[in-house]
Design a protein around this motif. Structure first.
Motif, mmCIF file in Angstrom:
data_model
loop_
_atom_site.group_PDB
_atom_site.id
_atom_site.type_symbol
_atom_site.label_atom_id
_atom_site.label_comp_id
_atom_site.label_asym_id
_atom_site.label_seq_id
_atom_site.Cartn_x
_atom_site.Cartn_y
_atom_site.Cartn_z
ATOM 1 N N TYR A 218 0.815 -1.219 0.000
ATOM 2 C CA TYR A 218 0.000 0.000 0.000
ATOM 3 C C TYR A 218 0.853 1.276 0.000
ATOM 4 O O TYR A 218 0.339 2.350 0.316
ATOM 5 N N GLU A 319 -4.845 -5.740 8.070
ATOM 6 C CA GLU A 319 -4.818 -5.145 6.733
ATOM 7 C C GLU A 319 -6.118 -4.424 6.405
ATOM 8 O O GLU A 319 -6.112 -3.355 5.784
ATOM 9 N N GLU A 323 -6.318 -0.616 5.192
ATOM 10 C CA GLU A 323 -6.885 -0.299 3.879
ATOM 11 C C GLU A 323 -8.074 0.645 4.013
ATOM 12 O O GLU A 323 -8.292 1.505 3.153
#
Length: 365
Positions: A218, A319, A323
């Protein structure tokens, strides 16, 4: 010059050209072979053990690329060729203790034999929302490393600065004197296999290696969010930890992240009760009302008393929460609450009056 002499001269030219081509081919082949042979040797003359894990389903190509990435072999392309011609492609899953002073043949031979895998290891699972103290306790329960060993390391500025080059998500912003645990928020949830006889450094860096994979995945989105939200990388991890704690269901994370951004943009206090939980050191799963009824608890982590984000993450987010912070759901909502007495549904509101109606409906017994 007679025709016969011309013919002889032409033959000599052709012969010389063929000899030259032959010499070039010999040199090329010899040089290539010499290079190929040189890449089969060890990467270091000094012994340095590396714990290397092969997961189920990984191809020979992937494993060899990972060997190169870990600095265990010199060249992944020639290693693939050697593995094929040497019939060393039956690589077995498992965790191996390999050495940088070993040749390619020695390394491939070990990972082609499942008996070479480490069996003296212990598995620890870090779940989304774990605090550093929970992680330290689990590791200490199955290895020779103590909780004190880990906490001393996780709060050691000298050690952390020594590894910052390897882990770019660790920035100077984490060195906040008000933070409870410097590495809180950066110990990524996953299942890890540790040697029973290990060190705090090896445990820590194995976990941070996984955090690095998520960060790299990311990285562009982190950079974009930092620029557009005017937040530091440390603040994004901190917000992700709050979102992780607040959201019982992954589908709510993006909406909740959007609500917090709305409040931050307007200069409102976050007023997140989960920050109070961390401030008063309430374990997740305990009576949530202990957090709700202590909004005046004096701590820099208490977002009812202090504006903006707390000094650092309040847990280690997964995660989905990361995100969500990088890709929040936009809305006009400034409030939310969860039906903790029911099915956990989260109700959102644009105004405080609407929020109070939800509270009275779902939280008042």
């Amino acid at each position: 010059m007679t025709a016969k002499k011309k013919k002889i001269k032409r033959k000599l030219k052709v012969g010389n050209l063929l000899i030259l081509i032959g010499l070039i081919l010999i040199l090329l082949f010899g040089g290539s072979y010499a290079y190929y042979s040189s890449t089969l040797g060890p990467v270091s003359k000094t012994s340095e053990q590396v714990e290397f894990t092969i997961s189920s389903g990984e191809s020979v190509k992937t494993v060899i690329k990972n060997l190169k990435k870990e600095g265990l072999i010199q060249n992944d392309f020639t290693a693939q060729i050697y593995a094929k011609v040497s019939n060393l492609t039956s690589i077995k899953m498992g965790t191996y203790s390999l050495d940088k002073s070993w040749s390619l043949k020695e390394i491939l031979s070990i990972i082609n034999d499942s008996k070479g895998a480490i069996v003296d290891d212990s598995r620890v699972t870090i779940i989304e929302g774990d605090w550093a103290k929970h992680i330290a306790s689990r590791v200490a329960a199955v290895t020779n490393v103590t909780e004190d060993d880990l906490f001393m390391l996780w709060n050691n500025p000298e050690y952390i600065r020594s590894i910052m080059g390897k882990y770019p998500f660790l920035t100077e912003d984490i060195f906040n004197t008000e933070s409870r645990v410097t590495l809180e928020g950066y110990l990524f949830p996953n299942t890890y296999d540790f040697f029973k006889e290990t060190t705090a450094e090896q445990v820590t860096e194995k976990i941070l290696d996984q955090t690095l994979k998520i960060y790299e995945k990311y990285k562009d989105q982190f950079n974009s969010a930092m620029a557009s939200r005017n937040l530091t990388l440390h603040e994004l991890f901190t917000l992700a930890s709050i979102v992780q704690y607040e959201a019982a269901k992954p589908e709510d994370m993006k909406m909740i992240a959007g609500v917090f951004y709305n409040r931050l943009n307007k200069g409102m206090m976050l007023q997140s009760s989960v920050t109070v939980c961390y401030a008063i050191d309430i374990d997740k799963g305990d009576d949530w009302m202990k957090c709700e009824v202590n909004p005046n608890f004096d701590s820099p982590y208490n977002t009812y008393k202090y504006t903006g984000l707390p000094p650092g993450p309040i847990l280690n987010p997964g995660e989905a929460a990361i995100e969500a912070v990088l890709n929040p759901t936009e809305s006009n909502n400034y409030y939310f609450m969860a039906d903790v007495y029911g099915d956990g549904t989260v109700y959102y509101a644009e105004t405080y009056a609407e929020h109070q109606k939800n509270v009275n409906k779902y939280l008042k017994k």
